[in-house]
Design a protein around this motif. Structure first.
Motif, mmCIF file in Angstrom:
data_model
loop_
_atom_site.group_PDB
_atom_site.id
_atom_site.type_symbol
_atom_site.label_atom_id
_atom_site.label_comp_id
_atom_site.label_asym_id
_atom_site.label_seq_id
_atom_site.Cartn_x
_atom_site.Cartn_y
_atom_site.Cartn_z
ATOM 1 N N ASN A 151 0.848 -1.189 0.000
ATOM 2 C CA ASN A 151 0.000 0.000 0.000
ATOM 3 C C ASN A 151 0.884 1.240 0.000
ATOM 4 O OD1 ASN A 151 -1.749 2.165 0.649
ATOM 5 N ND2 ASN A 151 -3.170 0.754 1.620
ATOM 6 N N LYS A 152 1.079 1.813 -1.180
ATOM 7 C CA LYS A 152 1.890 3.021 -1.304
ATOM 8 C C LYS A 152 1.038 4.283 -1.404
ATOM 9 C CE LYS A 152 6.018 0.826 -3.032
ATOM 10 N NZ LYS A 152 7.066 0.782 -4.067
ATOM 11 N N TRP A 153 -0.261 4.096 -1.508
ATOM 12 C CA TRP A 153 -1.160 5.239 -1.466
ATOM 13 C C TRP A 153 -1.043 5.931 -0.113
ATOM 14 C CZ3 TRP A 153 -4.243 7.768 -4.857
ATOM 15 C CH2 TRP A 153 -5.284 8.549 -4.369
ATOM 16 N N LEU A 154 -0.909 5.117 0.935
ATOM 17 C CA LEU A 154 -0.748 5.615 2.295
ATOM 18 C C LEU A 154 0.712 5.544 2.710
ATOM 19 C CD1 LEU A 154 -3.687 3.732 4.050
ATOM 20 C CD2 LEU A 154 -3.690 6.101 3.247
ATOM 21 N N GLY A 155 1.128 6.484 3.527
ATOM 22 C CA GLY A 155 2.456 6.440 4.109
ATOM 23 C C GLY A 155 2.359 6.294 5.611
ATOM 24 N N ALA A 156 2.895 7.286 6.328
ATOM 25 C CA ALA A 156 2.978 7.200 7.783
ATOM 26 C C ALA A 156 1.634 7.316 8.475
ATOM 27 C CB ALA A 156 3.916 8.290 8.304
ATOM 28 N N GLU A 157 0.607 7.816 7.770
ATOM 29 C CA GLU A 157 -0.683 7.978 8.443
ATOM 30 C C GLU A 157 -1.272 6.655 8.894
ATOM 31 O OE1 GLU A 157 -1.880 8.861 4.057
ATOM 32 O OE2 GLU A 157 -0.018 8.646 5.211
ATOM 33 N N ARG A 158 -0.768 5.537 8.356
ATOM 34 C CA ARG A 158 -1.239 4.232 8.825
ATOM 35 C C ARG A 158 -0.839 3.971 10.278
ATOM 36 N NH1 ARG A 158 1.880 0.534 4.667
ATOM 37 N NH2 ARG A 158 1.582 2.433 3.465
ATOM 38 N N LEU A 159 0.086 4.765 10.800
ATOM 39 C CA LEU A 159 0.600 4.551 12.151
ATOM 40 C C LEU A 159 -0.032 5.465 13.191
ATOM 41 C CD1 LEU A 159 4.380 4.266 11.215
ATOM 42 C CD2 LEU A 159 2.840 2.390 11.809
ATOM 43 N N ILE A 160 -0.908 6.395 12.753
ATOM 44 C CA ILE A 160 -1.433 7.374 13.700
ATOM 45 C C ILE A 160 -2.953 7.300 13.801
ATOM 46 C CG2 ILE A 160 0.493 8.933 13.188
ATOM 47 C CD1 ILE A 160 -1.543 10.721 11.694
ATOM 48 N N ASP A 161 -3.453 7.782 14.919
ATOM 49 C CA ASP A 161 -4.885 8.008 15.110
ATOM 50 C C ASP A 161 -5.094 9.511 14.986
ATOM 51 O OD1 ASP A 161 -7.491 8.334 15.899
ATOM 52 O OD2 ASP A 161 -7.218 7.551 17.927
ATOM 53 N N ALA A 162 -5.734 9.921 13.908
ATOM 54 C CA ALA A 162 -5.991 11.342 13.678
ATOM 55 C C ALA A 162 -7.408 11.720 14.051
ATOM 56 C CB ALA A 162 -5.711 11.687 12.216
ATOM 57 N N SER B 224 -3.609 -4.956 14.421
ATOM 58 C CA SER B 224 -4.575 -5.314 15.459
ATOM 59 C C SER B 224 -5.468 -4.143 15.835
ATOM 60 C CB SER B 224 -3.853 -5.851 16.703
ATOM 61 O OG SER B 224 -3.075 -6.984 16.389
ATOM 62 N N GLY B 225 -5.730 -3.273 14.867
ATOM 63 C CA GLY B 225 -6.617 -2.137 15.096
ATOM 64 C C GLY B 225 -5.994 -1.006 15.875
ATOM 65 N N ARG B 226 -4.682 -1.022 16.052
ATOM 66 C CA ARG B 226 -4.030 -0.008 16.880
ATOM 67 C C ARG B 226 -3.251 1.000 16.034
ATOM 68 N NH1 ARG B 226 -4.711 -4.450 19.898
ATOM 69 N NH2 ARG B 226 -4.905 -4.222 22.164
ATOM 70 N N ALA B 227 -3.177 2.221 16.542
ATOM 71 C CA ALA B 227 -2.322 3.254 15.957
ATOM 72 C C ALA B 227 -1.009 3.227 16.724
ATOM 73 C CB ALA B 227 -2.994 4.619 16.064
ATOM 74 N N VAL B 228 0.005 2.616 16.141
ATOM 75 C CA VAL B 228 1.248 2.336 16.868
ATOM 76 C C VAL B 228 1.901 3.612 17.386
ATOM 77 C CG1 VAL B 228 3.565 1.363 16.667
ATOM 78 C CG2 VAL B 228 1.632 0.191 15.608
ATOM 79 N N ALA B 229 1.930 4.658 16.567
ATOM 80 C CA ALA B 229 2.608 5.888 16.995
ATOM 81 C C ALA B 229 1.931 6.501 18.215
ATOM 82 C CB ALA B 229 2.653 6.884 15.841
ATOM 83 N N ASN B 230 0.598 6.481 18.244
ATOM 84 C CA ASN B 230 -0.108 7.002 19.416
ATOM 85 C C ASN B 230 0.193 6.180 20.660
ATOM 86 O OD1 ASN B 230 -1.674 7.808 16.918
ATOM 87 N ND2 ASN B 230 -2.778 9.016 18.452
ATOM 88 N N GLU B 231 0.273 4.854 20.497
ATOM 89 C CA GLU B 231 0.585 3.988 21.643
ATOM 90 C C GLU B 231 1.991 4.278 22.170
ATOM 91 O OE1 GLU B 231 -1.470 1.951 23.112
ATOM 92 O OE2 GLU B 231 -3.131 2.052 21.697
ATOM 93 N N LEU B 232 2.934 4.503 21.273
ATOM 94 C CA LEU B 232 4.299 4.836 21.694
ATOM 95 C C LEU B 232 4.342 6.168 22.429
ATOM 96 C CD1 LEU B 232 6.110 3.729 18.428
ATOM 97 C CD2 LEU B 232 6.675 2.830 20.694
ATOM 98 N N ALA B 233 3.627 7.158 21.896
ATOM 99 C CA ALA B 233 3.598 8.461 22.555
ATOM 100 C C ALA B 233 2.937 8.369 23.921
ATOM 101 C CB ALA B 233 2.856 9.466 21.672
ATOM 102 N N ARG B 234 1.875 7.568 24.012
ATOM 103 C CA ARG B 234 1.175 7.402 25.290
ATOM 104 C C ARG B 234 2.097 6.755 26.334
ATOM 105 N NH1 ARG B 234 -3.049 5.851 23.058
ATOM 106 N NH2 ARG B 234 -4.066 7.886 23.046
ATOM 107 N N ALA B 235 3.072 5.981 25.857
ATOM 108 C CA ALA B 235 4.017 5.335 26.770
ATOM 109 C C ALA B 235 5.155 6.263 27.192
ATOM 110 C CB ALA B 235 4.590 4.085 26.111
ATOM 111 N N GLY B 236 5.166 7.506 26.690
ATOM 112 C CA GLY B 236 6.145 8.476 27.161
ATOM 113 C C GLY B 236 7.263 8.799 26.209
#
Length: 371
Positions: free
Chosen positions: A101-112, A129-141
């Motif tokens: 999927n090259k239509w999408l880039g980094a936005e696949r990793l965020i919850d906007a 697994s339905g998760r926004a990885v970047a948001n989870e990382l940020a939430r972890a500090g």
């Protein structure tokens, strides 16, 4: 005379830009050999970064960033951190997967929030697994940067009109869709074209003295420099990671950049022998740089930067790798790190080619320990 569609649409300045750049010399002899094998261009100084907008979503501050590289369209990136945080945080550069999927880039990793598209939500459901990885990382500090790399998202090639070989393949795909009664979306059409076009990109890169993986590494090095110089990122505490193609990118980046102290490689570890012959077609040009195997096997890249700690996550039911290739890589990595306890952790999961909730939690814990 009829002009043909450009096979490098949007990147016509790419050849001239590369002529102005040398090859990355690396930080030691092994990294120099890797850079030469991949044809990684000399990294540019930190590009000026523009903050386009800032918003807070569920306790996470999300900034949309942009920067210019010497060729192609502007790069889009996102910086995420816990809202209201004072003081510097460890920095993470998390790298998006290939995913076909090259239509999408980094936005696949965020919850906007409400701006999250159905395409992003579907990709997150299927692979993360339905998760926004970047948001989870940020939430972890962590202060987390994600960006579109070469040929994805904001950095994708223009394929309308498509070059001849792409057009032929796209016509066949459209015929199949018609037979199946499927009305393709613009993203489906672009991704079908981009899958064929990746061969043209790799061919062009080879003619220019680089490689597809080398160009991606060049842009990842630039993003790493952006992260390191952002305000609020702790000096000396930098990690990288990714799933699938993003995990391969993280492995290469950790070997090229001595600043990286921790790397997560999820569902992207094997020996090269383990790909032969039946699993060659399962992977993109990111794992198929001509000549690389004459210098390194894939697990041996972890030996290049001795200051980096690695978490490698294996999915036991992963259809993209042979069990033998993964187990041989695990043994090789354990041997490489034999005299350096804690440098390598190999974790196995009863899963296919996806990021499970357990994988993500283990990655968060590893990065917290390491940084």
């Amino acid at each position: 005379m009829t002009s043909l569609p450009s096979p490098i649409g949007g990147f016509e300045d790419w050849p001239d830009a590369l002529r102005q750049l040398g090859t990355y010399q690396g930080h030691n002899m092994a990294s120099a050999r890797l850079a030469q094998a991949l044809g990684v261009p000399e990294p540019v100084p930190e590009p000026p970064v523009t903050v386009h907008r800032t918003q807070v979503i569920d306790g996470i501050e999300l900034q949309e960033l942009g920067w210019e590289l010497p060729y192609g369209p502007p790069t889009k990136g996102y910086l995420l951190r816990p809202a209201g945080t004072d003081g510097p945080l460890p920095g993470i550069l998390w790298l998006h997967c290939h995913g076909g999927n090259k239509w999408l880039g980094a936005e696949r990793l965020i919850d906007a929030g409400s701006e999250t598209s159905a395409e992003v939500a579907n990709l997150q459901r299927d692979l993360y697994s339905g998760r926004a990885v970047a948001n989870e990382l940020a939430r972890a500090g962590f202060a987390v940067l994600v960006h579109d790399s070469f040929s994805w998202g904001s950095r994708k090639f223009l394929l309308d009109p498509p070059p001849a070989r792409v057009a032929e393949g796209l016509a066949a795909r459209r015929a199949l869709w018609r037979e199946e009664g499927i009305q393709p979306t613009p993203a489906m059409e672009y991704n079908a074209a981009a899958a064929i076009h990746e061969h043209t990109i790799a061919k062009t890169a080879g003619l220019l003295g680089t490689s597809y993986a080398g160009m991606v590494a060049f842009e990842d090095l630039a993003a790493l420099e952006v992260l390191r110089n952002l305000p609020g990122v702790e000096n000396g505490s930098i990690g990288v990671g990714g799933f699938s193609g993003g995990g391969g990118r993280a492995l290469i980046l950790s070997a090229l950049a001595p600043e990286v102290r921790a790397a997560v490689v999820c569902c992207m570890m094997t020996t090269f022998e383990g790909l032969l012959p039946s699993h060659l077609d399962a992977h993109s040009w990111l794992l198929a740089t001509p000549g690389l195997a004459s210098s390194f096997d894939w697990p041996e890249l972890t030996a290049i930067s001795t200051a980096c700690r690695y978490l490698v996550q294996y999915a036991g039911q992963d259809p993209l790798f042979t069990p033998e290739g993964m187990h041989d890589a695990d043994a090789m990595l354990s041997a490489i790190a034999h005299d350096a306890p804690g440098r390598y952790t190999g974790s196995w999961y009863d899963a296919g080619h996806v990021v499970t909730a357990d994988m993500l939690q283990d990655a968060l814990a590893f990065l917290a320990r390491s940084l």
